[in-house]
Motif scaffolding. Sequence first.
Motif, short mmCIF file in Angstrom:
data_model
loop_
_atom_site.label_atom_id
_atom_site.label_comp_id
_atom_site.label_asym_id
_atom_site.label_seq_id
_atom_site.Cartn_x
_atom_site.Cartn_y
_atom_site.Cartn_z
N LYS A 268 103.67 -1.39 42.70
CA LYS A 268 104.80 -0.55 42.50
C LYS A 268 105.75 -0.96 43.86
O LYS A 268 105.17 -1.12 44.78
CB LYS A 268 104.45 0.86 42.45
N ASN A 349 109.20 -5.15 34.36
CA ASN A 349 109.04 -3.70 35.03
C ASN A 349 107.57 -3.08 34.06
O ASN A 349 107.15 -3.81 33.23
CB ASN A 349 110.01 -2.95 34.31
N GLN A 350 107.14 -2.23 34.91
CA GLN A 350 105.95 -1.50 34.20
C GLN A 350 106.07 -1.09 32.48
O GLN A 350 107.11 -0.51 32.19
CB GLN A 350 105.37 -0.53 34.97
N LYS A 352 105.43 1.01 29.66
CA LYS A 352 105.06 2.27 29.52
C LYS A 352 105.09 2.93 28.08
O LYS A 352 106.23 2.69 27.53
CB LYS A 352 106.01 3.36 30.51
N ASP A 359 99.22 4.86 30.19
CA ASP A 359 100.09 4.13 31.10
C ASP A 359 99.25 4.07 32.56
O ASP A 359 99.85 3.01 33.47
CB ASP A 359 101.12 5.05 31.47
N ALA A 362 95.88 -0.87 32.96
CA ALA A 362 96.75 -2.06 32.83
C ALA A 362 96.90 -2.65 31.56
O ALA A 362 97.34 -3.68 31.28
CB ALA A 362 96.11 -3.24 33.70
N GLU A 365 100.07 -3.96 30.21
CA GLU A 365 100.60 -5.37 30.76
C GLU A 365 99.65 -6.41 30.03
O GLU A 365 100.05 -7.44 30.20
CB GLU A 365 100.18 -5.43 32.09
#
Length: 414
Positions: A268, A349-350, A352, A359, A362, A365
């Motif tokens: 982050k 961006n992450q 979610k 969340d 990983a 992702e």
Amino acid sequence: MSQIADSIQIRNTIFKNRIIKGAMSEALANHEGQPNELHIGLYEAWAKGGLGCAITGNVMVNIAAKNEPGVVAIETERDLAKLQQWAAVGKRYGMVQLIQLSHPGRQCPKGLNKETVAPSAVPFSPMLATMFGTPRELTHDEILDIIQRFATAAAVCEKAGFEGVQLHGAHGYLISQFLSPLTNKRTDQWGGSIENRTRFLLEIYKSVRAATSENFIISVKLNSADFQRGGITEDDVITVFKTIDEAGIDIIEISGGTYEAPAMAGAKAESRKASTIAREAYFLEFAEKIRQHVSCKLMVTGGFRTVAGMNAALESGACDFIGIARPLAVETDLTNRLIAGNDVRYAVNQIKTGIPFVDKMAIMEIIWYAAQFKAIGQGKKPNPKLSPLIVFLNYAKGNIKAVVKGRVNSRKSA
């Protein structure tokens, strides 16, 4: 003073530029782990986009040890014809292709495989224990069998026409599990000292080298750190890098983290040092340090977003290749754009879902990008606005089907 557009030679293979697609899970294979036209369509899109090299997603060396549904497995020459078609795509456009060979060890969702194995029977943290079971400790003979499986798979890859392989020794998969004192509690020749914990990786490298030709490229992906208390120390990491470099490895890709501490998904912004943010790459500082200890080519993946940042990393000598992963999932022509002087178009961006326990891991992702890959493989355009929640629900549904099918097959073979 290297630039991203510069070519470079390793053994007898020319990389036309310094951009390498880092490994990302495609999840496009059938239950038997067979590659198909979707893989060919996906990698052709990247090849047309100017990539100098593509490293595939996880390819299992044992179909009985899959890390997720839809993963490719290479155990024999069963799928040689399709693999040859896949390799030919790269050659047609001058894109080097390395198959990432992997064994997940303990990192397999419950029910996906008949059992999970690891260096030691170490359970997951409470947060992940609901999804991942405690593995069984490997026997000495089973370790030797896995080493041979890597060599066999690599030989098939070379016969198919791929320029090389990457051994997945990062992100908490089996090689990484042997390296880390958190997951390797053995007291035999495969555990204890860092020399013993490195033995599994070293023997895999030697076996792969013996099973392939002199000009076959062998790379490895290694963690700079586990990012877990009690994990592998920096001194031990340096020892691992030096050992595999001295053995003759061609490229080391620097990464970090595990499923329990997923640094590979990107830190982050608020937790990253200002110097890291300014220089973009997550692991560039470690690359500068390890550069003093190894002579092989180094690849840094994670965080690069501007041409200036990429060229600065190359010019510093800290790395020889720029690894880019997630941006290529939504910009298949990104390499050509970068070489033309344009920066990455979409911010990463992450991902979610709005489900807290999901969340924190990983997993999104991986699977959100896999959904993009399926679309690209079908000849469609990627969708940067694809709903993470819908993707997760489809993934969960697919996992349930895979587990049920696996149990049915197990009963039939019993």
